[in-house]
Design a protein around this motif. Sequence first.
Motif, PDB file in Angstrom:
ATOM      1  N   LYS A 130       0.865  -1.174   0.000  1.00  0.00           N
ATOM      2  CA  LYS A 130       0.000   0.000   0.000  1.00  0.00           C
ATOM      3  C   LYS A 130       0.904   1.226   0.000  1.00  0.00           C
ATOM      4  CE  LYS A 130      -3.651  -2.363   2.617  1.00  0.00           C
ATOM      5  NZ  LYS A 130      -4.402  -2.374   3.907  1.00  0.00           N
ATOM      6  N   LEU A 131       1.236   1.679  -1.198  1.00  0.00           N
ATOM      7  CA  LEU A 131       2.230   2.728  -1.343  1.00  0.00           C
ATOM      8  C   LEU A 131       1.778   3.728  -2.396  1.00  0.00           C
ATOM      9  CD1 LEU A 131       5.102   3.386  -0.217  1.00  0.00           C
ATOM     10  CD2 LEU A 131       6.009   2.310  -2.281  1.00  0.00           C
ATOM     11  N   ASP A 132       1.658   4.977  -2.002  1.00  0.00           N
ATOM     12  CA  ASP A 132       1.269   6.039  -2.921  1.00  0.00           C
ATOM     13  C   ASP A 132       2.511   6.477  -3.700  1.00  0.00           C
ATOM     14  OD1 ASP A 132       0.415   8.281  -4.248  1.00  0.00           O
ATOM     15  OD2 ASP A 132      -0.511   9.236  -2.514  1.00  0.00           O
ATOM     16  N   VAL A 133       2.551   6.181  -4.994  1.00  0.00           N
ATOM     17  CA  VAL A 133       3.712   6.538  -5.820  1.00  0.00           C
ATOM     18  C   VAL A 133       3.413   7.726  -6.726  1.00  0.00           C
ATOM     19  CG1 VAL A 133       4.679   4.215  -5.766  1.00  0.00           C
ATOM     20  CG2 VAL A 133       3.065   4.832  -7.569  1.00  0.00           C
ATOM     21  N   SER A 134       2.373   8.472  -6.400  1.00  0.00           N
ATOM     22  CA  SER A 134       2.007   9.618  -7.235  1.00  0.00           C
ATOM     23  C   SER A 134       2.868  10.843  -6.948  1.00  0.00           C
ATOM     24  CB  SER A 134       0.527   9.969  -7.026  1.00  0.00           C
ATOM     25  OG  SER A 134       0.296  10.409  -5.692  1.00  0.00           O
ATOM     26  N   LEU A 199       3.894  -6.279   1.328  1.00  0.00           N
ATOM     27  CA  LEU A 199       3.199  -7.564   1.237  1.00  0.00           C
ATOM     28  C   LEU A 199       1.894  -7.510   2.034  1.00  0.00           C
ATOM     29  CD1 LEU A 199       6.216 -10.022   1.542  1.00  0.00           C
ATOM     30  CD2 LEU A 199       5.076  -9.249  -0.545  1.00  0.00           C
ATOM     31  N   TYR A 200       1.299  -6.309   2.042  1.00  0.00           N
ATOM     32  CA  TYR A 200       0.025  -6.043   2.707  1.00  0.00           C
ATOM     33  C   TYR A 200       0.096  -6.207   4.222  1.00  0.00           C
ATOM     34  CZ  TYR A 200      -1.298  -6.436  -2.157  1.00  0.00           C
ATOM     35  OH  TYR A 200      -1.346  -6.273  -3.515  1.00  0.00           O
ATOM     36  N   VAL A 201       1.314  -6.077   4.756  1.00  0.00           N
ATOM     37  CA  VAL A 201       1.507  -6.107   6.210  1.00  0.00           C
ATOM     38  C   VAL A 201       1.929  -4.711   6.657  1.00  0.00           C
ATOM     39  CG1 VAL A 201       2.855  -7.068   8.113  1.00  0.00           C
ATOM     40  CG2 VAL A 201       2.158  -8.530   6.206  1.00  0.00           C
TER      41      VAL A 201
END
Length: 302
Positions: A130-134, A199-201
């Motif tokens: 869950k990573l915002d790369v914008s 990895l969704y952790v």
Amino acid sequence: MAEVYLESRLEFLRASQNPDGGWSYFSGKGSWLEPTTYAMLALHGKGSDAALDRAWKLVGSWQLPDGSFRPSGEVKDGTWVTAHAVTLASVRGVNDPSVHASVDWLLRIVGAEHNVWTRTGSFLHLIKAKLDVSHEGWPWREGNATWIEPTAHTLVALKKVGSEYRTSEVNRRVRDGEDLVISRRCTDGGWNYGTPNMLYVDLPSFPETTGLALLGLDGRSEREFAGALDLAQRFRAETKSSLGRAWLQIALRCHGRDVAAPAGASNVPSSDIMLAALEALGHPEGNYKLLRAGGRAMGGQG
């Protein structure tokens, strides 16, 4: 006792300056820009002008033609420490073409994950985080991914020059960089090195990086990172990391929190030169304000 705590660290810094004008991480080693920066900031306005002029001359010798700065004379390429050089220039009142070249370099650099392929992969949920790369942010060195620490240091630098050069572009990158920091906040309310989930952790935050993230967010509304300053105060009280405690102390002071001098802290500084400088900066009478946009040292000239 508080005065002894600060002065003992300043005296240690004065005695630890290398013959070339810079500071190393530990006495007897070669000079590096990072500890030199913090020593110069800690000593600014403290009666050490000639020593700081020698240090500034050394720092200037590490600038490359593209405007970036090498971390030391032993390193070939320019890196994130360019932000430190810009901060020092602002504190010293230097605003010339060499500084503009450094700002140009910082504005050109973005994190490697900010590209169409990574953003598309994130949109399609192909990245297992869950990573915002914008947002663009800043890496340790060109071509690498964005991390909290170099982003925070660059935000400090650009906020100090935003009213003097390429104002609209500097302000855009500052706002976007702050948005990146906020987007990378961990679920526990603090920050780690830049990946809050893998990895969704959900991953935990750390004292040092929480302090640096908050420093980078200086000037932003606290409502946008509600609870983070309270967490920082708890981290400061509980952490066993001297470096983490030093960064938290600086960040909390910059955000206007009334933080007491470290209880039970030794008046004998650590042999770690950078740590001693950061502890001096974060003292109630230290120069922590120099890390704020437009900040001035207590009794200093910057």
